[in-house]
Design a protein around this motif. Structure first.
Motif, PDB file in Angstrom:
ATOM      1  N   LYS A   1     -29.412 -10.045 -11.054  1.00 30.69           N
ATOM      2  CA  LYS A   1     -29.557  -8.620 -12.024  1.00 30.69           C
ATOM      3  C   LYS A   1     -30.143  -9.447 -13.437  1.00 30.69           C
ATOM      4  CE  LYS A   1     -24.996  -7.664  -9.400  1.00 30.69           C
ATOM      5  NZ  LYS A   1     -23.691  -7.397  -9.561  1.00 30.69           N
TER       6      LYS A   1
ATOM      7  N   GLU B   1     -28.222  -3.908 -16.896  1.00 29.84           N
ATOM      8  CA  GLU B   1     -29.314  -2.682 -16.614  1.00 29.84           C
ATOM      9  C   GLU B   1     -29.670  -2.429 -15.091  1.00 29.84           C
ATOM     10  OE1 GLU B   1     -33.046  -2.626 -19.128  1.00 29.84           O
ATOM     11  OE2 GLU B   1     -33.399  -3.444 -17.740  1.00 29.84           O
ATOM     12  N   LYS B   2     -30.322  -3.400 -14.232  1.00 28.28           N
ATOM     13  CA  LYS B   2     -30.050  -3.481 -13.044  1.00 28.28           C
ATOM     14  C   LYS B   2     -29.873  -4.201 -11.776  1.00 28.28           C
ATOM     15  CE  LYS B   2     -34.579  -2.825 -13.068  1.00 28.28           C
ATOM     16  NZ  LYS B   2     -35.639  -2.257 -12.167  1.00 28.28           N
ATOM     17  N   GLU B   3     -29.833  -4.096 -10.775  1.00 26.23           N
ATOM     18  CA  GLU B   3     -28.792  -5.281  -9.402  1.00 26.23           C
ATOM     19  C   GLU B   3     -30.343  -4.862  -8.446  1.00 26.23           C
ATOM     20  OE1 GLU B   3     -26.453  -4.561  -6.042  1.00 26.23           O
ATOM     21  OE2 GLU B   3     -24.961  -5.719  -7.739  1.00 26.23           O
ATOM     22  N   GLN B   4     -30.933  -6.361  -8.327  1.00 28.42           N
ATOM     23  CA  GLN B   4     -32.253  -6.071  -7.283  1.00 28.42           C
ATOM     24  C   GLN B   4     -31.797  -6.696  -5.877  1.00 28.42           C
ATOM     25  OE1 GLN B   4     -33.846  -7.759 -10.392  1.00 28.42           O
ATOM     26  NE2 GLN B   4     -35.895  -6.567 -10.710  1.00 28.42           N
TER      27      GLN B   4
ATOM     28  N   ASP C   1     -39.306  -4.903  -9.136  1.00 29.18           N
ATOM     29  CA  ASP C   1     -38.200  -5.261  -8.150  1.00 29.18           C
ATOM     30  C   ASP C   1     -39.604  -5.464  -6.677  1.00 29.18           C
ATOM     31  OD1 ASP C   1     -36.694  -3.928  -9.567  1.00 29.18           O
ATOM     32  OD2 ASP C   1     -35.944  -2.500  -8.518  1.00 29.18           O
TER      33      ASP C   1
END
Length: 346
Positions: A94, A104-107, A145
């Motif tokens: 994350k 911000e984002k979850e990969q 990603d």
């Protein structure tokens, strides 16, 4: 009957005052002023706390909903990247935006990534994660990603890593193999395996890149390795369960967190002598044992200005702040449950 009531009342008041005294003694006390923000990863609370080091106030708390104890900032300091050590089903990392202090984002990757150690690479969009199951160094592009490289460490239970300050070389600790993998990130392969004791754990490199220092939790030793010829030059006696270690900004000192002892050992990098041991409150005297939590230092971060060192005291839910001139604890920061990794952002 009245005497019994007074007796019980007396001891009830004493017990109440005792509990109040413990509460007051254990309160964090932050009194210094310095620049920057400290991001504190609270493992059990599953959150990242944002602490302003100038005002001495918490300015944010970010829920991450995962068990994380390793984090790094990207080269441009715009993001903090965290690995998920606890959830073996999601295989995620994350990222936190340091401008907004928001997740911000979850990969989530198709390949199972059992992330533990993580290092930032010179490219602002790239990090390298150490997979402790596949035993690989995995280069991840956090912007698109994607997994760009998978380099085998050729060892077992690979754990933490450090990057050479001037060369594209990563050094990875391998717990079960009791070794260090030296990985050339240009050739994309291991160029040397250094066997060096039992239970490899923490690792750091001198600012000039000439020496690796590695903790050895099963032998309570620090192994010193020359990065030119990969020879072991010294083995230094440390405290019990030495976990992480960190060099001062000028490279003159190495701080070692001895978790079971509740101490910080300070070594002179040139002489290799232990010049001081800092005892965290809670184990020194009988009264300390009553008043304080049992100390457990697990991580160390140096302030870039060279004036302070921050130590995660996981049992006490505090960050201990050490003055680098006096080697004394000068402040504490209250945290969530079980603080571990820390990241500094200017």
């Amino acid at each position: 009957m009245k005497r019994l009531k007074y007796f019980l009342l007396f001891f009830g008041v004493l017990f109440f005052l005792f509990r109040v005294a413990i509460f007051i003694v254990r309160l964090p006390s932050y009194s210094i002023k310095t620049n920057g923000k400290l991001y504190i990863v609270n493992k059990v609370s599953e959150c990242v706390q944002v602490f302003d080091l100038n005002s001495g106030k918490e300015i944010g708390k970010i829920s991450i909903d995962m068990l994380s104890h390793e984090a790094v900032k990207t080269a441009d300091e715009h993001k903090i990247v965290l690995t998920d050590f606890g959830d073996t089903d999601k295989h995620i990392i994350k990222t936190i935006n340091t401008k907004t202090n928001r997740l911000e984002k979850e990969q989530i990757f198709i390949k199972k990534v059992y992330g533990n150690g993580i290092i930032a690479l010179p490219e602002k969009e790239k990090v390298a994660v150490i997979d402790y199951v596949s035993n690989e160094l995995i280069v991840i592009n956090i912007e698109n990603d994607s997994i760009e490289k998978q380099i085998s460490t050729e060892q077992e239970k690979s754990h933490l890593a450090v990057l050479h300050p001037n060369k594209p070389i990563a050094y990875v600790t391998n717990i079960n193999s009791n070794s260090i993998s030296v990985i050339d990130l240009t050739l994309n392969k291991v160029i040397k395996i250094i066997v060096c004791g039992l239970g490899r754990k923490g690792i750091d490199i001198t600012p000039d890149g000439t020496e690796l220092w590695v903790t050895n939790i099963n032998e309570n030793l620090i192994t010193v390795i020359n990065t030119t010829n990969y020879q072991i030059t010294n083995k230094l006696r440390s405290g019990n369960e030495s976990l992480k270690l960190s060099f001062s900004v000028d490279g003159k000192f190495c701080f070692v967190a001895n978790a079971t002892d509740g101490t910080i050992s300070i070594f002179n990098q040139q002489t290799k002598k232990n010049i001081k041991t800092i005892y965290l409150h809670g184990k020194t005297t009988f009264f300390e044992r009553i008043l304080y939590h049992t100390p457990r230092p697990v991580n160390i971060l140096m302030h870039p200005n060279g004036l302070y060192a921050f130590v995660s005291n996981s049992n006490a839910n505090k960050i201990e702040v050490i003055d680098m001139k006096t080697f004394k604890i000068v402040s504490t920061i209250g945290t969530g449950k079980v603080p571990d990794a820390m990241v500094f952002i200017n």
